[in-house]
Motif scaffolding. Structure first.
Motif, PDB file in Angstrom:
ATOM      1  N   ASP A  96       0.833  -1.208   0.000  1.00  0.00           N
ATOM      2  CA  ASP A  96       0.000   0.000   0.000  1.00  0.00           C
ATOM      3  C   ASP A  96       0.867   1.257   0.000  1.00  0.00           C
ATOM      4  OD1 ASP A  96      -2.156  -1.707   0.056  1.00  0.00           O
ATOM      5  OD2 ASP A  96      -2.658  -1.327   2.154  1.00  0.00           O
ATOM      6  N   ALA A  97       1.941   1.258   0.798  1.00  0.00           N
ATOM      7  CA  ALA A  97       2.847   2.414   0.842  1.00  0.00           C
ATOM      8  C   ALA A  97       3.484   2.639  -0.526  1.00  0.00           C
ATOM      9  CB  ALA A  97       3.913   2.210   1.914  1.00  0.00           C
ATOM     10  N   HIS A  98       3.891   1.564  -1.209  1.00  0.00           N
ATOM     11  CA  HIS A  98       4.482   1.698  -2.543  1.00  0.00           C
ATOM     12  C   HIS A  98       3.454   2.246  -3.533  1.00  0.00           C
ATOM     13  CE1 HIS A  98       6.819  -0.258  -6.114  1.00  0.00           C
ATOM     14  NE2 HIS A  98       7.097   1.018  -5.988  1.00  0.00           N
ATOM     15  N   LEU A  99       2.211   1.758  -3.445  1.00  0.00           N
ATOM     16  CA  LEU A  99       1.166   2.237  -4.352  1.00  0.00           C
ATOM     17  C   LEU A  99       0.852   3.719  -4.141  1.00  0.00           C
ATOM     18  CD1 LEU A  99      -1.225  -0.832  -4.274  1.00  0.00           C
ATOM     19  CD2 LEU A  99       0.132  -0.042  -6.222  1.00  0.00           C
ATOM     20  N   LYS A 100       1.002   4.203  -2.917  1.00  0.00           N
ATOM     21  CA  LYS A 100       0.745   5.616  -2.613  1.00  0.00           C
ATOM     22  C   LYS A 100       1.901   6.517  -3.058  1.00  0.00           C
ATOM     23  CE  LYS A 100      -2.016   4.419   1.426  1.00  0.00           C
ATOM     24  NZ  LYS A 100      -2.108   4.515   2.894  1.00  0.00           N
ATOM     25  N   ALA A 101       3.072   5.939  -3.263  1.00  0.00           N
ATOM     26  CA  ALA A 101       4.280   6.704  -3.597  1.00  0.00           C
ATOM     27  C   ALA A 101       4.289   7.130  -5.070  1.00  0.00           C
ATOM     28  CB  ALA A 101       5.507   5.859  -3.270  1.00  0.00           C
TER      29      ALA A 101
END
Length: 178
Positions: A67-72
């Motif tokens: 999720d953190a990667h997708l938000k980046a």
């Protein structure tokens, strides 16, 4: 019948997606925070006006690191593009309770026309609140590359980490406003 205002009941609705992962499986996720509204006559949905706003920061794939990667910036870049929006432009009846709903989808700073296959599930009076409720199901497929979402990685065995096609599914319960 005249058009009425409807609000999406997000507690009884969902916006889900899936994408091919490593050429062999699908990863699924949801957006947990969204709002939507419609001005519609449920007897003639071809005249409806529908709008959605999705909080991209609410993405949930059941994996915090992903999720953190997708938000980046590799993907959604929520700092610069915090919302996904949809505004209907045309609704065509395809059969009994079946419609094609085309509209402007704005994702990652790019707006494109996209069409959802939409099913009107019906209308009912809620015995708890006494309010009118209506249900809708829909789905579409989009190409993430059409919206500038092009991050990927090559696999040793050939192919790529992520597919380009994203399947989007919606289940909506809407409440008629007074």
């Amino acid at each position: 019948m005249a058009k009425s205002k409807w609000a999406v009941d997000s507690a009884h609705s969902s916006i889900d997606f899936s994408v091919k992962h490593m050429m062999v499986a699908k990863v699924k996720g949801s957006f947990n925070s969204f709002e939507g509204s419609a001005e519609a006559d449920t007897d003639d949905l071809t005249t409806a006006d529908v709008a959605f706003n999705i909080d991209v920061n609410s993405i949930d794939t059941r994996n915090a690191d992903r999720d953190a990667h997708l938000k980046a910036s590799d993907f959604f870049d929520v700092e610069n593009y915090p919302t996904i929006t949809f505004k209907s432009t045309d609704i065509t009846k395809k059969g009994a309770n079946e419609y094609d709903m085309t509209g402007d989808l704005t994702l990652h700073g790019t707006t494109r026309p996209e069409t959802f296959a939409l099913t009107f599930e019906g209308e009912v009076k809620d015995p708890m609140s006494g309010k009118e409720k209506a249900g809708f199901s829909g789905e579409t497929k989009i190409k993430r590359s059409d919206f500038g979402l092009t991050w990927n990685a090559a696999l040793e065995t050939g192919g790529v980490m992520l597919g380009d096609e994203i399947k989007i599914s919606i289940e909506i319960e809407a409440t008629k406003e007074a």
